[in-house]
Design an enzyme around this catalytic site. Structure first.
Site, PDB file in Angstrom:
ATOM      1  N   ARG A  78       1.261   6.283  23.235  1.00  0.00           N
ATOM      2  CA  ARG A  78       0.353   5.370  24.310  1.00  0.00           C
ATOM      3  C   ARG A  78      -0.429   6.798  25.358  1.00  0.00           C
ATOM      4  O   ARG A  78      -0.874   6.129  25.891  1.00  0.00           O
ATOM      5  CB  ARG A  78       1.319   4.574  25.098  1.00  0.00           C
ATOM      6  CG  ARG A  78       0.966   4.376  26.390  1.00  0.00           C
ATOM      7  CD  ARG A  78       0.839   2.839  26.899  1.00  0.00           C
ATOM      8  NE  ARG A  78       2.470   2.647  27.276  1.00  0.00           N
ATOM      9  CZ  ARG A  78       3.522   3.572  28.073  1.00  0.00           C
ATOM     10  NH1 ARG A  78       2.419   4.294  29.045  1.00  0.00           N
ATOM     11  NH2 ARG A  78       4.328   3.304  28.437  1.00  0.00           N
ATOM     12  N   TYR A 131     -24.204  -5.480  29.769  1.00  0.00           N
ATOM     13  CA  TYR A 131     -23.054  -6.027  28.940  1.00  0.00           C
ATOM     14  C   TYR A 131     -22.615  -7.470  29.333  1.00  0.00           C
ATOM     15  O   TYR A 131     -22.002  -7.335  30.336  1.00  0.00           O
ATOM     16  CB  TYR A 131     -22.835  -5.434  28.159  1.00  0.00           C
ATOM     17  CG  TYR A 131     -21.004  -5.839  26.796  1.00  0.00           C
ATOM     18  CD1 TYR A 131     -22.059  -5.707  25.701  1.00  0.00           C
ATOM     19  CD2 TYR A 131     -19.977  -5.689  27.460  1.00  0.00           C
ATOM     20  CE1 TYR A 131     -21.376  -6.458  24.543  1.00  0.00           C
ATOM     21  CE2 TYR A 131     -19.536  -6.352  26.340  1.00  0.00           C
ATOM     22  CZ  TYR A 131     -19.571  -6.677  24.950  1.00  0.00           C
ATOM     23  OH  TYR A 131     -19.022  -7.127  24.769  1.00  0.00           O
ATOM     24  N   ASP A 214     -23.485   3.780  30.999  1.00  0.00           N
ATOM     25  CA  ASP A 214     -23.226   3.403  29.914  1.00  0.00           C
ATOM     26  C   ASP A 214     -24.220   3.201  28.833  1.00  0.00           C
ATOM     27  O   ASP A 214     -25.168   2.849  28.741  1.00  0.00           O
ATOM     28  CB  ASP A 214     -22.396   1.646  29.700  1.00  0.00           C
ATOM     29  CG  ASP A 214     -22.324   0.923  28.331  1.00  0.00           C
ATOM     30  OD1 ASP A 214     -22.888   2.287  27.723  1.00  0.00           O
ATOM     31  OD2 ASP A 214     -21.916  -0.186  28.450  1.00  0.00           O
ATOM     32  N   LYS A 239     -19.799   0.603  18.628  1.00  0.00           N
ATOM     33  CA  LYS A 239     -21.329   0.701  18.075  1.00  0.00           C
ATOM     34  C   LYS A 239     -21.738   1.354  16.747  1.00  0.00           C
ATOM     35  O   LYS A 239     -20.980   1.863  16.709  1.00  0.00           O
ATOM     36  CB  LYS A 239     -21.811   0.667  19.125  1.00  0.00           C
ATOM     37  CG  LYS A 239     -21.492  -0.598  20.430  1.00  0.00           C
ATOM     38  CD  LYS A 239     -21.506  -1.981  19.930  1.00  0.00           C
ATOM     39  CE  LYS A 239     -20.456  -3.229  20.759  1.00  0.00           C
ATOM     40  NZ  LYS A 239     -20.706  -3.878  22.110  1.00  0.00           N
TER      41      LYS A 239
HETATM   42  C1  LIG Z   1     -20.063  -3.571  23.180  1.00  0.00           C
HETATM   43  C2  LIG Z   1     -20.270  -3.098  24.678  1.00  0.00           C
HETATM   44  C3  LIG Z   1     -19.915  -2.888  25.644  1.00  0.00           C
HETATM   45  C4  LIG Z   1     -17.914  -3.777  25.341  1.00  0.00           C
HETATM   46  O1  LIG Z   1     -17.366  -2.477  24.520  1.00  0.00           O
HETATM   47  P1  LIG Z   1     -16.057  -3.663  23.399  1.00  0.00           P
HETATM   48  O2  LIG Z   1     -15.781  -1.836  22.577  1.00  0.00           O
HETATM   49  O3  LIG Z   1     -17.225  -4.890  22.689  1.00  0.00           O
HETATM   50  O4  LIG Z   1     -15.375  -3.508  24.561  1.00  0.00           O
HETATM   51  C5  LIG Z   1     -20.053  -2.370  26.632  1.00  0.00           C
HETATM   52  N1  LIG Z   1     -21.701  -1.863  26.536  1.00  0.00           N
HETATM   53  C6  LIG Z   1     -22.131  -2.161  25.406  1.00  0.00           C
HETATM   54  C7  LIG Z   1     -23.432  -2.080  26.268  1.00  0.00           C
HETATM   55  C8  LIG Z   1     -21.719  -3.279  24.569  1.00  0.00           C
HETATM   56  O5  LIG Z   1     -22.581  -2.931  23.919  1.00  0.00           O
END
Ligand SMILES: *Cc1c(COP(=O)(O)O)cnc(C)c1O
Length: 425
Positions: A78, A131, A214, A239
């Site tokens: 963890r 998001y 982000d 992604k």
């Molecule tokens: C998908 C996404 C997230 C969240 O990510 P997860 O892996 O699904 O928790 C955050 N920011 C953006 C821009 C995303 O496309």
């Protein structure tokens, strides 16, 4: 993990991240010469001595500073794990970061970062749209902890932003500026350098204002927020970094100091990534550049084709920005390439959008993005269904908006699929 392979140059020549993705941070001597790191599928680690165990805990809990050359040892998965350490080391290379932390999901990365850096009574100034999951967390979940979210839209001038802060009595309360750029799902752009300046202006000695970006849509290849002065970069590694639609993961990158703090919070919340997923991401990283480059190449061709299509109202793609616009100016300053996310308004509304999507065969009708296969979705009723209706319209998340994530297929085949679906309208 003292003898990790961390050489970044040969004969004085600095090596590129795409070269280092196969070796950096791993030493085959750890595992019988295995060229690839094994999966350290273990919950706990055996200490060589009781003294070692004590010392590891002192460092992990921040009870004292490490002595010169002293590395925090492995304790429990963890807290950390060899696959995660290798992955974190490799991730730092693309963004030029000091340190990285990996998480069970992008949302775990975002929520853990917010929990560590923000306090009750503070305001988080954020770009809009973001998001869908982030949107809900900012606007509803953070409120439970007395943290107010204040959103700003693209093309907002300096004075408007200051007026917004004043009107909401937030000038001295901002704890973080959080931006998602390009924004999901519209590719709206926000100026990272300008947010860094604003954060410096609002920071005091006792109360720093952090800039968190982000970078999921363009990073880690085509945009480098840390180089523009941001404090932290966040990824949904689900992604592009994962890139095969088979894992959920997230990452945060930045200074050793901030990442160290975030890792302590990660240990407490238990949002640490598992070793098996970490191992899969190591495999993904080896092909990151070639995947993203092919996706970019395909997206350029498809966006250009869509722009000329009679059944398309408007294309939102970073290679197709209006010259002289604020967006074009931001793009020139902070993005290297336009990436592989395209959204467009189809002529008509939800009915036409749905009919079009239902007739696609190569494009899978699914949320998520950045993977090897191309995906299509309808933000207003899917990824961004939870956003307020009024806000949706203000952000351009209309009924006619369709979002495409372009994969590595042959672009002519993808165009044939799109054309065939348009013909059904
Ligand atoms: C998908 C996404 C997230 C969240 O990510 P997860 O892996 O699904 O928790 C955050 N920011 C953006 C821009 C995303 O496309």
């Amino acid at each position: 993990m003292s003898k990790a392979f961390k050489k970044k140059e040969i004969g004085g020549k600095a090596l590129h991240p795409e070269t280092l993705m196969m070796s950096y941070g791993y030493n085959p001597e750890w595992s019988e010469g295995a060229i690839k790191s094994p999966i350290f599928q273990t919950s706990t680690f055996v200490f060589k001595s009781a003294e070692d165990g004590k010392a590891f805990f002192e460092l992990a809990l921040g009870k004292r500073e490490p002595e010169k050359g002293e590395k925090p040892g492995l304790i429990y998965s963890r807290l950390n794990n060899p696959d995660l350490e290798i992955l974190e080391d490799r991730l730092t290379l693309w963004d030029g970061a000091e340190a990285a932390a990996v998480f069970k999901s992008g949302m775990a990365a975002i929520s853990t970062t917010f929990m560590e850096l923000l306090q009750p009574g503070q305001v988080i100034l954020h770009s809009d749209p973001v998001y869908g999951g982030t949107d809900h967390f900012l606007k509803h979940t953070m409120a439970k902890f007395q943290i107010r979210a204040l959103g700003f839209k693209e093309n907002m001038e300096e004075e408007e932003l200051m007026a917004l802060l004043k009107k909401n009595e937030a000038l001295d309360k901002v704890g973080m500026i959080y931006i998602e750029t390009p924004a999901n799902p519209t590719n709206a752009l926000f100026d990272i350098g300008r947010c860094v300046q604003l954060a410096r202006q609002l920071s005091t000695e006792e109360k720093p204002v952090y800039v968190v970006v982000d970078n999921t849509f363009l990073g880690p290849l085509w945009q480098h927020p840390l180089q523009l002065g941001a404090d932290l970069v966040i990824y949904s590694a689900t992604k592009y970094i994962g890139g095969h639609s088979d894992v959920i993961a997230g990452a945060v990158l930045g200074s050793s100091e901030l990442i160290g703090r975030i890792k302590v919070m990660r240990s407490q919340l238990g949002s640490t990534l598992g070793p098996w997923t970490g191992w899969l991401l190591l495999r993904s990283l080896e092909t990151l550049k070639i995947r993203m480059t092919t996706q970019l190449h395909n997206a350029r061709i498809i966006a250009h084709w869509l722009k000329a299509h009679p059944k398309v109202e408007r294309v939102h793609y970073l290679d197709e920005l209006e010259p002289g616009s604020m967006a074009a100016d931001i793009y020139r300053k902070q993005c290297d390439e336009p990436g592989a996310m395209i959204s467009f308004d189809i002529k008509g509304g939800e009915k036409e959008a749905f009919k079009f999507m239902n007739h696609l065969e190569l494009f899978h009708l699914a949320v998520s993005l950045g993977s090897t296969e191309s995906l299509v979705e309808h933000p207003a009723t899917m990824t961004h269904a939870g956003v307020d209706d009024e806000e949706k319209l203000a952000f351009g998340i209309t009924e006619s908006l369709v979002r495409l994530s372009i994969g590595v297929e042959d672009p002519d085949d993808l165009i044939a699929d799109l054309e065939n679906a348009f013909r059904q309208l």
